[in-house]
Design a protein around this motif. Structure first.
Motif, PDB file in Angstrom:
ATOM      1  N   PRO A 129      49.341  40.745  54.062  1.00 13.62           N
ATOM      2  CA  PRO A 129      48.853  41.371  55.303  1.00 13.62           C
ATOM      3  C   PRO A 129      47.888  42.534  55.091  1.00 13.62           C
ATOM      4  CG  PRO A 129      51.178  40.880  55.495  1.00 13.62           C
ATOM      5  CD  PRO A 129      50.807  40.574  54.074  1.00 13.62           C
ATOM      6  N   ASN A 130      48.170  43.408  54.151  1.00 11.59           N
ATOM      7  CA  ASN A 130      47.318  44.580  53.939  1.00 11.59           C
ATOM      8  C   ASN A 130      46.827  44.710  52.504  1.00 11.59           C
ATOM      9  OD1 ASN A 130      47.504  45.923  56.649  1.00 11.59           O
ATOM     10  ND2 ASN A 130      49.671  45.901  56.114  1.00 11.59           N
ATOM     11  N   LEU A 131      46.907  43.596  51.774  1.00 14.17           N
ATOM     12  CA  LEU A 131      46.572  43.641  50.358  1.00 14.17           C
ATOM     13  C   LEU A 131      46.092  42.266  49.896  1.00 14.17           C
ATOM     14  CD1 LEU A 131      46.904  46.052  48.329  1.00 14.17           C
ATOM     15  CD2 LEU A 131      48.975  44.913  47.525  1.00 14.17           C
ATOM     16  N   ILE A 132      45.097  42.252  49.022  1.00 14.10           N
ATOM     17  CA  ILE A 132      44.615  41.012  48.417  1.00 14.10           C
ATOM     18  C   ILE A 132      44.739  41.132  46.905  1.00 14.10           C
ATOM     19  CG2 ILE A 132      42.610  39.541  47.992  1.00 14.10           C
ATOM     20  CD1 ILE A 132      41.577  40.260  50.744  1.00 14.10           C
ATOM     21  N   GLU A 133      45.388  40.159  46.290  1.00 16.47           N
ATOM     22  CA  GLU A 133      45.420  40.089  44.830  1.00 16.47           C
ATOM     23  C   GLU A 133      44.328  39.133  44.390  1.00 16.47           C
ATOM     24  OE1 GLU A 133      48.407  39.048  41.060  1.00 16.47           O
ATOM     25  OE2 GLU A 133      49.131  38.884  43.134  1.00 16.47           O
ATOM     26  N   ALA A 134      43.521  39.566  43.431  1.00 16.89           N
ATOM     27  CA  ALA A 134      42.375  38.756  43.013  1.00 16.89           C
ATOM     28  C   ALA A 134      42.127  38.919  41.520  1.00 16.89           C
ATOM     29  CB  ALA A 134      41.133  39.154  43.798  1.00 16.89           C
ATOM     30  N   THR A 135      41.407  37.955  40.956  1.00 17.42           N
ATOM     31  CA  THR A 135      41.047  37.966  39.541  1.00 17.42           C
ATOM     32  C   THR A 135      39.565  38.267  39.404  1.00 17.42           C
ATOM     33  OG1 THR A 135      42.735  36.297  39.087  1.00 17.42           O
ATOM     34  CG2 THR A 135      41.057  36.651  37.393  1.00 17.42           C
ATOM     35  N   ILE A 136      39.216  39.232  38.576  1.00 18.07           N
ATOM     36  CA  ILE A 136      37.823  39.626  38.379  1.00 18.07           C
ATOM     37  C   ILE A 136      37.069  38.516  37.641  1.00 18.07           C
ATOM     38  CG2 ILE A 136      36.301  41.299  37.262  1.00 18.07           C
ATOM     39  CD1 ILE A 136      38.439  43.414  37.706  1.00 18.07           C
ATOM     40  N   LEU A 137      35.887  38.165  38.149  1.00 22.22           N
ATOM     41  CA  LEU A 137      35.101  37.063  37.591  1.00 22.22           C
ATOM     42  C   LEU A 137      33.984  37.516  36.657  1.00 22.22           C
ATOM     43  CD1 LEU A 137      34.659  34.758  40.731  1.00 22.22           C
ATOM     44  CD2 LEU A 137      36.290  34.486  38.856  1.00 22.22           C
ATOM     45  N   ASN A 138      33.566  38.768  36.758  1.00 21.30           N
ATOM     46  CA  ASN A 138      32.434  39.220  35.939  1.00 21.30           C
ATOM     47  C   ASN A 138      32.672  40.635  35.428  1.00 21.30           C
ATOM     48  OD1 ASN A 138      32.143  40.254  38.611  1.00 21.30           O
ATOM     49  ND2 ASN A 138      29.995  40.671  38.236  1.00 21.30           N
ATOM     50  N   GLY A 139      31.900  41.016  34.433  1.00 20.95           N
ATOM     51  CA  GLY A 139      32.010  42.362  33.895  1.00 20.95           C
ATOM     52  C   GLY A 139      32.997  42.471  32.750  1.00 20.95           C
ATOM     53  N   LYS A 140      33.206  43.696  32.277  1.00 16.79           N
ATOM     54  CA  LYS A 140      34.080  43.931  31.136  1.00 16.79           C
ATOM     55  C   LYS A 140      35.540  43.616  31.442  1.00 16.79           C
ATOM     56  CE  LYS A 140      31.203  47.426  28.891  1.00 16.79           C
ATOM     57  NZ  LYS A 140      31.122  48.825  28.379  1.00 16.79           N
ATOM     58  N   ALA A 141      35.924  43.715  32.710  1.00 19.86           N
ATOM     59  CA  ALA A 141      37.313  43.453  33.099  1.00 19.86           C
ATOM     60  C   ALA A 141      37.525  42.008  33.539  1.00 19.86           C
ATOM     61  CB  ALA A 141      37.738  44.412  34.209  1.00 19.86           C
ATOM     62  N   LYS A 142      36.610  41.107  33.185  1.00 16.41           N
ATOM     63  CA  LYS A 142      36.712  39.698  33.569  1.00 16.41           C
ATOM     64  C   LYS A 142      38.078  39.120  33.173  1.00 16.41           C
ATOM     65  CE  LYS A 142      34.503  35.203  32.767  1.00 16.41           C
ATOM     66  NZ  LYS A 142      33.386  34.507  32.088  1.00 16.41           N
ATOM     67  N   GLY A 143      38.722  38.440  34.125  1.00 11.24           N
ATOM     68  CA  GLY A 143      40.022  37.825  33.874  1.00 11.24           C
ATOM     69  C   GLY A 143      41.199  38.694  34.258  1.00 11.24           C
ATOM     70  N   GLU A 144      40.952  39.954  34.575  1.00  9.95           N
ATOM     71  CA  GLU A 144      42.048  40.868  34.928  1.00  9.95           C
ATOM     72  C   GLU A 144      42.403  40.727  36.404  1.00  9.95           C
ATOM     73  OE1 GLU A 144      42.954  45.686  34.849  1.00  9.95           O
ATOM     74  OE2 GLU A 144      41.481  44.795  33.477  1.00  9.95           O
ATOM     75  N   ASN A 145      43.703  40.735  36.711  1.00 14.98           N
ATOM     76  CA  ASN A 145      44.160  40.676  38.090  1.00 14.98           C
ATOM     77  C   ASN A 145      44.232  42.083  38.673  1.00 14.98           C
ATOM     78  OD1 ASN A 145      44.478  37.878  38.019  1.00 14.98           O
ATOM     79  ND2 ASN A 145      46.573  38.019  37.273  1.00 14.98           N
ATOM     80  N   VAL A 146      43.730  42.236  39.903  1.00 14.70           N
ATOM     81  CA  VAL A 146      43.700  43.540  40.556  1.00 14.70           C
ATOM     82  C   VAL A 146      44.159  43.409  42.004  1.00 14.70           C
ATOM     83  CG1 VAL A 146      41.877  44.464  39.085  1.00 14.70           C
ATOM     84  CG2 VAL A 146      41.273  43.220  41.170  1.00 14.70           C
ATOM     85  N   LEU A 147      44.477  44.532  42.617  1.00 11.60           N
ATOM     86  CA  LEU A 147      44.889  44.577  44.015  1.00 11.60           C
ATOM     87  C   LEU A 147      43.819  45.298  44.828  1.00 11.60           C
ATOM     88  CD1 LEU A 147      48.660  45.519  43.592  1.00 11.60           C
ATOM     89  CD2 LEU A 147      47.691  43.251  44.013  1.00 11.60           C
ATOM     90  N   ILE A 148      43.454  44.703  45.974  1.00 13.22           N
ATOM     91  CA  ILE A 148      42.445  45.288  46.852  1.00 13.22           C
ATOM     92  C   ILE A 148      43.124  45.649  48.176  1.00 13.22           C
ATOM     93  CG2 ILE A 148      40.221  44.958  47.976  1.00 13.22           C
ATOM     94  CD1 ILE A 148      39.686  42.722  45.944  1.00 13.22           C
ATOM     95  N   PRO A 149      43.252  46.939  48.510  1.00 13.13           N
ATOM     96  CA  PRO A 149      43.910  47.343  49.751  1.00 13.13           C
ATOM     97  C   PRO A 149      42.924  47.391  50.917  1.00 13.13           C
ATOM     98  CG  PRO A 149      43.347  49.273  48.496  1.00 13.13           C
ATOM     99  CD  PRO A 149      42.861  48.081  47.678  1.00 13.13           C
ATOM    100  N   ARG A 150      43.455  47.475  52.114  1.00  9.80           N
ATOM    101  CA  ARG A 150      42.607  47.777  53.273  1.00  9.80           C
ATOM    102  C   ARG A 150      42.123  49.218  53.136  1.00  9.80           C
ATOM    103  NH1 ARG A 150      42.512  45.103  58.266  1.00  9.80           N
ATOM    104  NH2 ARG A 150      43.807  43.227  58.400  1.00  9.80           N
ATOM    105  N   ILE A 151      40.843  49.448  53.390  1.00  7.62           N
ATOM    106  CA  ILE A 151      40.301  50.794  53.321  1.00  7.62           C
ATOM    107  C   ILE A 151      39.376  51.025  54.509  1.00  7.62           C
ATOM    108  CG2 ILE A 151      40.438  50.939  50.803  1.00  7.62           C
ATOM    109  CD1 ILE A 151      37.435  50.352  50.717  1.00  7.62           C
TER     110      ILE A 151
END
Length: 259
Positions: free
Chosen positions: A165-187
């Motif tokens: 509902p207020n958060l998206i979990e996603a995997t980075i596709l590009n850059g140095k952190a490629k492949g890392e899972n991160v959380l994106i909150p509502r802002i």
């Protein structure tokens, strides 16, 4: 530079054609102000459906491969065409659509009566998501703000792993952190280029370097050098796919800028 790095015998010709576009040297038809894209410059497609299939072939089977997603994209001059293409492609993916609604409000309470919520919801300023953001697990997304640089910054591409509902979990596709899972909150997002301030919950200029690039030119580019920027996202002609009716489009180049 991206052209010179390609191991392709046609790269030199492609680079010269790119320079002709960037310098405004492509012959212009005086009757309509358009140029005709050379046949050996790219693969010309007559429909948006062909464009989607060429850039994202067998998307149902391939979309779970993050490497496959990261190396391709479709660009368009205006957000209205970007949103339409995103909807068209996302419809092909399996799974349920989750809708996120923005929470639009005027920051100055005294001005609230002048700007109804329905009006605020209809606005789509540059650099902000639409009021109704429809997403699916597996869809590629792009960050519009710096959240945690340099890992999560404006322009970072990700693939959705989980929608909450207020958060998206996603995997980075590009850059140095490629492949890392991160959380994106509502802002809160507060545009500064509007006549009033309010907050709420990939055009050509958002593009990066790709292995495969599509360009939707159902409506021509409208700003200086925009066509050149779009076409230069790849290094060789066989990796560039363009939807341009009758192979014609406008190439906006202001010579006084180049002089």
């Amino acid at each position: 530079m991206r052209v010179l790095l390609q191991d392709d015998s046609s790269a030199h010709q492609f680079s010269e054609q790119l320079l002709d576009i960037g310098n405004g040297k492509m012959q212009i038809d005086n009757t309509n102000g358009m140029i005709t894209l050379p046949e050996n410059f790219c693969t010309i497609l007559q429909t948006k459906e062909e464009l989607v299939e060429c850039v994202f072939p067998n998307i149902i089977q391939n979309h779970r491969s993050h490497d496959w997603l990261a190396e391709r994209s479709i660009l368009a001059p205006k957000n209205i065409h970007v949103n339409a293409m995103n909807f068209q492609i996302q419809e092909k993916l399996p799974g349920e659509v989750i809708t996120y609604k923005s929470i639009d409000s005027v920051m100055d309470e005294d001005e609230a009566v002048n700007y109804p919520i329905e009006f605020l919801n209809s606005l789509e300023p540059p650099g902000t998501p639409p009021h109704l953001l429809n997403l699916k697990v597996g869809s590629p997304i792009i960050l519009l703000r710096n959240i945690n640089p340099p890992k999560m910054c404006n322009g970072t591409r990700l693939a959705i792993k989980k929608l909450m509902p207020n958060l998206i979990e996603a995997t980075i596709l590009n850059g140095k952190a490629k492949g890392e899972n991160v959380l994106i909150p509502r802002i809160p997002m507060i545009p500064t280029d509007m006549p009033f301030n309010f907050k709420f919950a990939m055009t050509i200029n958002k593009g990066q370097t790709f292995q495969i690039c599509g360009v939707n030119l159902e409506e021509s580019c409208f700003s200086h050098g925009q066509l050149y920027v779009a076409c230069s996202r790849v290094g060789t002609a066989h990796r560039l796919f363009i939807h341009a009716p009758d192979s014609k489009t406008k190439n906006v180049v202001y010579q006084n800028v180049l002089d």
